[in-house]
Design a protein around this motif. Structure first.
Motif, short mmCIF file in Angstrom:
data_model
loop_
_atom_site.label_atom_id
_atom_site.label_comp_id
_atom_site.label_asym_id
_atom_site.label_seq_id
_atom_site.Cartn_x
_atom_site.Cartn_y
_atom_site.Cartn_z
N LYS A 1 0.86 -1.19 0.00
CA LYS A 1 0.00 0.00 0.00
C LYS A 1 0.89 1.23 0.00
CE LYS A 1 -1.12 2.19 3.60
NZ LYS A 1 -1.58 2.74 4.90
N GLU A 2 0.67 2.13 -0.95
CA GLU A 2 1.40 3.39 -0.98
C GLU A 2 0.41 4.52 -0.93
OE1 GLU A 2 3.58 5.37 -0.10
OE2 GLU A 2 5.28 4.60 -1.24
N VAL A 3 0.83 5.65 -0.37
CA VAL A 3 -0.09 6.78 -0.16
C VAL A 3 0.15 7.87 -1.20
CG1 VAL A 3 -0.46 6.37 2.29
CG2 VAL A 3 1.50 7.71 1.56
N VAL A 4 -0.88 8.67 -1.41
CA VAL A 4 -0.84 9.78 -2.37
C VAL A 4 -1.00 11.08 -1.58
CG1 VAL A 4 -1.95 10.84 -4.37
CG2 VAL A 4 -1.81 8.34 -4.18
N PHE A 5 -0.12 12.05 -1.86
CA PHE A 5 -0.13 13.31 -1.13
C PHE A 5 -0.49 14.48 -2.05
CE2 PHE A 5 2.84 10.62 1.21
CZ PHE A 5 2.37 10.76 2.51
N PRO A 6 -1.11 15.51 -1.49
CA PRO A 6 -1.52 16.68 -2.29
C PRO A 6 -0.50 17.81 -2.26
CG PRO A 6 -2.54 16.84 -0.14
CD PRO A 6 -1.63 15.62 -0.10
N TRP A 7 0.81 17.47 -2.18
CA TRP A 7 1.82 18.53 -2.00
C TRP A 7 1.74 19.60 -3.07
CZ3 TRP A 7 2.74 17.39 2.62
CH2 TRP A 7 3.18 16.16 3.08
N ASN A 8 1.47 19.20 -4.32
CA ASN A 8 1.48 20.20 -5.41
C ASN A 8 0.33 21.19 -5.30
OD1 ASN A 8 -0.39 18.25 -5.96
ND2 ASN A 8 0.00 18.16 -8.16
N ARG A 9 -0.68 20.89 -4.49
CA ARG A 9 -1.80 21.82 -4.31
C ARG A 9 -1.55 22.80 -3.16
NH1 ARG A 9 -6.36 20.15 -7.10
NH2 ARG A 9 -6.22 18.04 -7.98
N PHE A 10 -0.51 22.55 -2.38
CA PHE A 10 -0.20 23.41 -1.23
C PHE A 10 1.26 23.83 -1.34
CE2 PHE A 10 -3.68 20.65 0.03
CZ PHE A 10 -4.59 21.55 0.56
N PRO A 11 1.55 24.85 -2.13
CA PRO A 11 2.94 25.19 -2.46
C PRO A 11 3.80 25.65 -1.29
CG PRO A 11 1.41 26.85 -3.32
CD PRO A 11 0.58 25.70 -2.85
N GLU A 12 3.21 26.03 -0.17
CA GLU A 12 4.01 26.47 0.98
C GLU A 12 4.21 25.37 2.01
OE1 GLU A 12 5.52 29.43 1.11
OE2 GLU A 12 4.69 29.72 -0.90
N GLU A 13 3.51 24.26 1.85
CA GLU A 13 3.57 23.18 2.85
C GLU A 13 4.88 22.40 2.72
OE1 GLU A 13 2.26 20.64 5.96
OE2 GLU A 13 1.59 22.61 5.30
N ASP A 14 5.51 22.13 3.86
CA ASP A 14 6.73 21.33 3.87
C ASP A 14 6.36 19.86 3.71
OD1 ASP A 14 9.21 20.23 4.20
OD2 ASP A 14 9.62 21.13 6.15
N GLY B 1 5.09 13.06 9.60
CA GLY B 1 5.16 12.98 11.06
C GLY B 1 3.86 12.41 11.60
N PRO B 2 3.54 12.69 12.85
CA PRO B 2 2.33 12.11 13.46
C PRO B 2 1.03 12.67 12.90
CG PRO B 2 3.89 12.88 15.13
CD PRO B 2 4.34 13.44 13.82
N GLU B 3 1.08 13.83 12.24
CA GLU B 3 -0.14 14.46 11.73
C GLU B 3 -0.38 14.00 10.29
OE1 GLU B 3 -2.20 18.90 11.70
OE2 GLU B 3 -0.10 18.66 12.20
N MET B 4 -1.57 13.44 10.04
CA MET B 4 -1.86 12.85 8.73
C MET B 4 -2.03 13.92 7.66
SD MET B 4 -4.92 10.20 7.77
CE MET B 4 -5.31 9.82 6.07
N LYS B 5 -1.41 13.67 6.47
CA LYS B 5 -1.46 14.63 5.37
C LYS B 5 -1.87 14.01 4.04
CE LYS B 5 2.12 17.54 7.47
NZ LYS B 5 3.46 18.14 7.33
N SER B 6 -1.97 12.71 3.95
CA SER B 6 -2.29 12.06 2.67
C SER B 6 -3.77 12.18 2.33
CB SER B 6 -1.89 10.58 2.70
OG SER B 6 -2.64 9.89 3.67
N THR B 7 -4.06 12.03 1.04
CA THR B 7 -5.45 12.14 0.56
C THR B 7 -5.90 10.93 -0.24
OG1 THR B 7 -4.63 13.39 -1.33
CG2 THR B 7 -5.47 14.66 0.54
N GLY B 8 -5.06 9.93 -0.38
CA GLY B 8 -5.46 8.76 -1.15
C GLY B 8 -4.45 7.64 -1.02
N GLU B 9 -4.79 6.49 -1.58
CA GLU B 9 -3.92 5.32 -1.51
C GLU B 9 -3.96 4.54 -2.81
OE1 GLU B 9 -4.28 4.35 3.28
OE2 GLU B 9 -5.44 3.16 1.85
#
Length: 338
Positions: free
Chosen positions: A190-203, A207-215
């Motif tokens: 299982k691999e996760v999908v992140f929305p980094w390209n939609r949030f240009p300022e986000e590092d 960590g412990p806080e969930m950031k993924s939006t899909g799998e």
């Protein structure tokens, strides 16, 4: 009560704790802070199980690819576990069944463990369906959500899946799942999908806080191919040649020696910033030096922008290390470098 690890952070020293208290939370008598000891360099494990009040079955034992401390929803996971011994997996299964029975669970239950130096720690138990249930169901070939619904209306597992109990009785069950036969050759990632390209300022650091939006998932007979399929599905095409950039925290430097050697043997060029470069050169590895952003130009971000880097390996530690590393990670997202 915390959903998705909100407002959680791993801190490594007193200064980071004070900074977190000042920046991230509103502290009062009504909103206290919970401090837990963090098991560094431990392996996190997810278990999806199902029970009817009498019998309990292990859907699957999944080993996280990221270390414990990354939210389970942001971690890649492998069925079966790829580094844990069968003895440790059996102990996790034993504890999972005992806990589920003690809680008198009817239906699905998700349990999370950490393993450090062979010792098993229970992190949490959630008597409900987890986000991993579809992944596990596709891997083992049984619809766990449907079985749980049938258990909810009074059905028993022994009448729903008699062949599973027959295999267990004969000792022919897979070590990672009660639902699969022992001889089944499968690795499911299982691999996760992140929305980094939609949030240009986000590092883009986990960590412990969930950031993924899909799998997504990849399946093959061996771990490497299954993992590669999962990476392709997530939109990350791993390079077969080119240049690898390394910049890791001091505590991770010993771990990248063999990794760097492996890349060099495969024909890659390896680049590193100051501390990592010196550490690897002292151990006889032919790595090349590149400047940090704060050290001048041309630097590693310039190389990323010029498409001169094909793969980036970066591990931050604490807030102080993130100024240079932040620009590296953001550039990696912007220019689609895995």
């Amino acid at each position: 009560y915390v959903l998705g690890g909100r407002a959680m952070r791993i801190v490594y020293d007193r200064d980071e704790l004070l900074q977190y208290l000042e920046e991230a939370v509103s502290v009062s008598f009504e909103r206290p802070i919970l401090i837990d000891k963090y098991l560094s360099d431990s392996v996190e494990v997810d278990v999806d199980a199902i029970g009817d009040g009498e019998d309990y079955l292990i859907g699957a034992v999944m080993e996280h690819i990221e270390e414990a401390g990354v939210h389970s929803g942001d971690s890649a996971a492998s069925i079966p576990p790829y580094t844990l011994s069968e003895e440790v997996v059996e102990e996790i299964k034993r504890q999972s069944k005992l806990i589920s029975r003690a809680l008198r669970v009817k239906g699905l239950v998700n349990l999370q463990f950490a393993v450090k130096e062979g010792e098993v720690y229970v992190l949490e138990v959630n008597p409900r369906a987890s986000r991993t249930v579809p992944f596990v169901s596709k891997t083992i070939g049984y619809p766990l959500a449907k079985l749980s619904a049938l258990v909810g209306v009074g059905k028993k597992l022994r009448e729903l899946v008699p062949e599973v109990f027959e295999r267990l009785q004969k000792g022919n069950a897979h070590f990672a799942s009660d639902f699969m036969p022992s001889g089944k050759r499968i690795h499911s990632i299982k691999e996760v999908v992140f929305p980094w390209n939609r949030f240009p300022e986000e590092d883009p650091v986990l960590g412990p806080e969930m950031k993924s939006t899909g799998e997504v998932m990849g399946i093959a007979e061996d771990f490497g191919l299954a993992y590669y399929k999962a990476q392709l599905s997530a939109g990350s095409r791993l390079p077969l040649e080119g240049r690898v950039f390394l910049s890791v925290a001091d505590r991770d430097k010993p771990k990248v020696v063999d990794l760097s050697r492996g890349f060099l043997e495969l024909g890659f060029e390896v680049y590193a910033t100051g501390g990592t470069y010196r550490f690897l050169r002292e151990r006889g590895l032919d790595v090349k030096h590149v400047l940090k952003v704060s050290e001048g130009r041309p630097n590693v971000v310039d190389m990323i922008k010029n498409q001169e880097i094909n793969l980036i390996i970066n591990t931050p530690t604490g807030r102080k290390e993130r100024s240079d590393a932040y620009h590296i990670r953001r550039s990696a997202v912007q220019y689609n470098i895995p």
